[in-house]
Design a protein around this motif. Structure first.
Motif, mmCIF file in Angstrom:
data_model
loop_
_atom_site.group_PDB
_atom_site.id
_atom_site.type_symbol
_atom_site.label_atom_id
_atom_site.label_comp_id
_atom_site.label_asym_id
_atom_site.label_seq_id
_atom_site.Cartn_x
_atom_site.Cartn_y
_atom_site.Cartn_z
ATOM 1 N N HIS A 454 0.810 -1.219 0.000
ATOM 2 C CA HIS A 454 0.000 0.000 0.000
ATOM 3 C C HIS A 454 0.844 1.269 0.000
ATOM 4 O O HIS A 454 0.280 2.365 0.067
ATOM 5 C CB HIS A 454 -0.919 0.014 1.222
ATOM 6 C CG HIS A 454 -1.903 -1.096 1.265
ATOM 7 N ND1 HIS A 454 -2.706 -1.435 0.193
ATOM 8 C CD2 HIS A 454 -2.229 -1.977 2.265
ATOM 9 C CE1 HIS A 454 -3.472 -2.456 0.516
ATOM 10 N NE2 HIS A 454 -3.192 -2.807 1.762
ATOM 11 N N ASP A 482 -10.894 2.753 -6.464
ATOM 12 C CA ASP A 482 -9.565 3.266 -6.165
ATOM 13 C C ASP A 482 -9.697 4.781 -6.031
ATOM 14 O O ASP A 482 -10.277 5.439 -6.911
ATOM 15 C CB ASP A 482 -8.584 2.931 -7.289
ATOM 16 C CG ASP A 482 -8.291 1.445 -7.391
ATOM 17 O OD1 ASP A 482 -8.684 0.691 -6.480
ATOM 18 O OD2 ASP A 482 -7.672 1.033 -8.388
ATOM 19 N N GLN A 511 -10.028 0.177 1.958
ATOM 20 C CA GLN A 511 -8.795 -0.567 1.698
ATOM 21 C C GLN A 511 -9.012 -2.065 1.894
ATOM 22 O O GLN A 511 -8.524 -2.889 1.106
ATOM 23 C CB GLN A 511 -7.684 -0.065 2.615
ATOM 24 C CG GLN A 511 -6.311 -0.644 2.318
ATOM 25 C CD GLN A 511 -5.285 -0.213 3.357
ATOM 26 O OE1 GLN A 511 -5.305 -0.672 4.502
ATOM 27 N NE2 GLN A 511 -4.385 0.670 2.968
ATOM 28 N N SER A 512 -9.786 -2.429 2.923
ATOM 29 C CA SER A 512 -10.033 -3.849 3.192
ATOM 30 C C SER A 512 -10.868 -4.508 2.097
ATOM 31 O O SER A 512 -10.854 -5.734 1.960
ATOM 32 C CB SER A 512 -10.715 -4.014 4.551
ATOM 33 O OG SER A 512 -12.044 -3.528 4.514
ATOM 34 N N LYS A 513 -11.576 -3.690 1.335
ATOM 35 C CA LYS A 513 -12.364 -4.220 0.214
ATOM 36 C C LYS A 513 -11.518 -4.418 -1.045
ATOM 37 O O LYS A 513 -12.036 -4.874 -2.079
ATOM 38 C CB LYS A 513 -13.525 -3.273 -0.105
ATOM 39 C CG LYS A 513 -14.573 -3.186 1.005
ATOM 40 C CD LYS A 513 -15.651 -2.172 0.655
ATOM 41 C CE LYS A 513 -16.682 -2.053 1.781
ATOM 42 N NZ LYS A 513 -17.718 -1.020 1.482
ATOM 43 N N GLY A 514 -10.251 -4.066 -0.972
ATOM 44 C CA GLY A 514 -9.352 -4.295 -2.094
ATOM 45 C C GLY A 514 -9.064 -3.072 -2.930
ATOM 46 O O GLY A 514 -8.331 -3.162 -3.930
#
Length: 633
Positions: A454, A482, A511-514
């Motif tokens: 990241h 994004d 962020q945890s969702k990709g």
């Protein structure tokens, strides 16, 4: 405690010595001017015996007969207590009874102590996401001025400062440096015992942000974390303050993270007062604050900040604190030090542990020894305990049966390698902070908790002028992509530079969702910034015409902490065109309410974030010039 320098500490490494020398050379005229002012003040103002009989009678009118007799004799020290006590701050609630304990300790030395004054102390935890947070950063310089008022009575031979939290220690530090000819000791109250795990607290917060648990469960988790008297146990600005005071020799070794209400905490407080008396010119060895705080000790504080992955707020506060001692540091210094200082600690939000676990694993004493033995700290410095950091600050306090303190060498082994590591085997080879540069300006990013995958984000911008608007957009599902969230007009002049913690749960959820997610802002995130890359303190700020004011929705932004880049992928020609068409957002909502209107002159005079976001920056420059002129006459 001994006072000689030890051969166990290595000479500063070449890189550390070069960075320090650069700072010293840059600071030379300012440092010389500061010391000249302090020597003049010491010779002109220091003695309370110089007060008139009427002045002096007012100063001791409320004292007991015994105290009056001691003060009239004028051969014993009178300790000035500057306190940030209030019982809304959990960290400061224990200070309620400290003044009497300080007086008792002073009496035990045949001396006296008086509360010189109180300073304001706000809780960022209460004001997070609220309008009152707009006063938080501004309160630092107000605290400095209030501390100066407290000490201006010229009644004192040494000072003890009772303060812990975010802006309070920096403010007390700056204010005390205006009286740098007086010995000064900082006395903490310690962190609250550990509550629910930080992982569990973070999990509940994220679930609440996603709408999967309700407010009742969130409140239960928060109260399970912040549950009693003492400092919050995560490694934010308050606990970073304590670490830095220890690294600088202004606080007792091994004493920063001893819990409130314990016998050892009481004994450390008494010892600190006694040392403040010993350090006075009526004591055994005169050790004024102006000698303890210098270029080398400021660099030591910077090293501690980087090695522990401490609060990003200190890339602002420490700049302002150093200025008050005539030492000029900048973000490039932090960045260059970060290249040679390893990250040795994992404390929430950079890990699962809290400061109690960190302390139990070896804590600050372990880190100081490790860094000194590898040439990554300056040993040959004055401290409140004497000359030499190694001989005085690699020992831990233990309580004897008679309540006296026994000092023993700290452990050479980490008690938990998931929390604390050695210089040779660190969590990261570089420190926890990085400087980003580019056509958006200069910025600080905390990388100690950001996963390598990241650390480089390139995504379209979504621009907001309020963290509440950004949260609303997340709740409405408008940020499921994004995205680089740009939050501008959050700088010192725009609204006092609030912390923006309301953004942490939604951005973490994205962020945890990709999604590739980052934050870019001229506001602050402090020590609680975590796994989402956040380019913060962007300077110059939007209200000063900084390029962050020119970003538009959909612009591609690169946040690259691997290569130190903060790039807006828009041509220079387009940016100049936009600059001509800039329309300021309506900032009137930031200008009044909850007392904010009273701080308008201070907001307008604040320097840039990279200059300490300080009301005093220009004052120090002007004073240096005037002092040089005076010295040449």
């Amino acid at each position: 405690m001994t006072t000689s320098s030890s051969s166990s500490a290595q000479a500063p490494s070449k890189a550390l010595a070069e960075i320090t020398a650069r700072i010293a050379e840059r600071s030379r005229p300012h440092r010389q001017a500061y010391l000249s002012r302090m020597r003049h003040s010491r010779d002109t103002f220091e003695r309370r015996e110089k007060l008139s009989c009427g002045n002096f009678a007012h100063g001791i009118a409320a004292c007991s007969t015994e105290e009056k007799n001691t003060l009239v004799m004028a051969n014993a020290a009178n300790v000035g207590i500057v306190t940030a006590y209030n019982d809304m701050l959990s960290a400061h609630q224990p200070y309620e009874h400290y003044p009497e304990l300080v007086r008792q300790a002073a009496r035990g030395m045949g001396c006296t102590a008086q509360v010189a004054g109180g300073v304001p102390a706000m809780c960022d935890g209460v004001t997070q996401g609220q309008a009152g947070m707009d006063l938080s950063l501004l309160s630092r310089d107000l605290i400095a001025m209030t501390a100066a008022i407290a000490l201006s009575h010229n009644m004192f031979d040494s000072v003890v400062c009772l303060g812990i939290c975010d802006k309070i220690v920096p403010g007390l530090f700056i204010g005390s440096l205006a009286f740098g000819y007086l010995p000064t000791v900082f006395i903490p109250a310690g962190p609250m015992p550990s509550g629910i795990s930080n992982n569990e607290k973070g999990r509940i917060r994220q679930l609440y942000a996603e709408g999967r648990v309700g407010r009742e469960e969130l409140l239960k988790a928060e109260m399970g974390s912040y549950h009693t008297a003492g400092t919050c146990t995560f490694y934010g600005t308050a606990n970073t303050n304590q670490m830095m005071m220890e690294f600088m020799g202004l606080q007792l070794p091994g004493g920063s993270f001893v819990n409130p209400g314990t016998p050892l905490r009481r004994a450390l407080t008494i010892f600190g007062v006694e040392q403040a008396i010993r350090n006075s010119d009526k004591g055994t060895t005169y050790r004024p604050m102006m000698d303890v705080v210098g270029v080398d000790s400021i660099v030591n504080a910077m090293v501690g900040l980087l090695a522990t992955g401490g609060s990003t707020n200190h890339t602002i506060h420490l700049v302002a604190m150093a200025q008050a001692a005539g030492v000029l540091i900048d973000w490039q210094d932090f960045s260059d030090l970060s290249k040679i200082i390893p990250l040795m600690a994992r404390v929430y939000p950079n890990g699962d542990a809290d400061v109690n676990h960190f302390h139990a694993a070896g804590g600050v004493v372990f880190m100081i020894r490790e860094l000194l033995e590898h040439g990554l700290l300056h040993d040959d410095v004055d401290t409140m305990l004497g000359r030499g950091l190694y001989d005085n600050y690699t020992k831990e306090p233990f309580l004897e049966k008679n309540s006296a303190i026994r000092w023993e060498p700290g452990s050479r082994q980490s008690g938990d390698k998931d929390i604390l590591k050695t210089v040779a085997d660190p969590f990261q080879k570089e420190g926890g902070l990085e400087l980003l540069k580019g056509n958006l300006g200069n910025s600080i990013i905390k990388v100690s908790a950001v996963a390598d995958k990241h650390r480089h984000v390139c995504a379209p911008a979504r621009v907001f002028h309020s963290q509440h608007d950004a949260v609303d957009a997340y709740t409405a599902g408008q940020l499921n992509q994004d995205v680089v969230v740009v939050l501008n007009y959050q700088g010192p002049k725009a609204c006092g530079m609030p912390e923006l913690h309301k953004l942490t749960p939604p951005l973490s959820s994205l962020q945890s969702k990709g999604f590739a997610v980052a934050l870019v802002t001229d506001g602050r995130m402090s020590g609680a910034s975590g796994k989402v890359p956040a380019a913060i303190h962007v300077s110059p700020e939007a209200l000063d015409g900084g390029p962050i004011s020119l970003v538009r929705d959909g612009d591609m932004i690169e946040v690259d902490s691997l290569n130190g880049r903060l790039i807006l992928e828009v041509s220079d020609a387009e940016l100049e065109k936009r600059r001509a068409d800039v329309v300021l957002p309506d900032l009137s909502a930031n200008e009044w309410g909850l007392g904010r209107e009273l701080f308008a002159p201070m907001r307008a005079a604040m320097s840039r974030a990279e200059s300490g976001a300080s009301f005093f920056t220009q004052t120090w420059t002007d004073l240096t010039e005037k002092t040089q002129e005076m010295d040449h006459e």
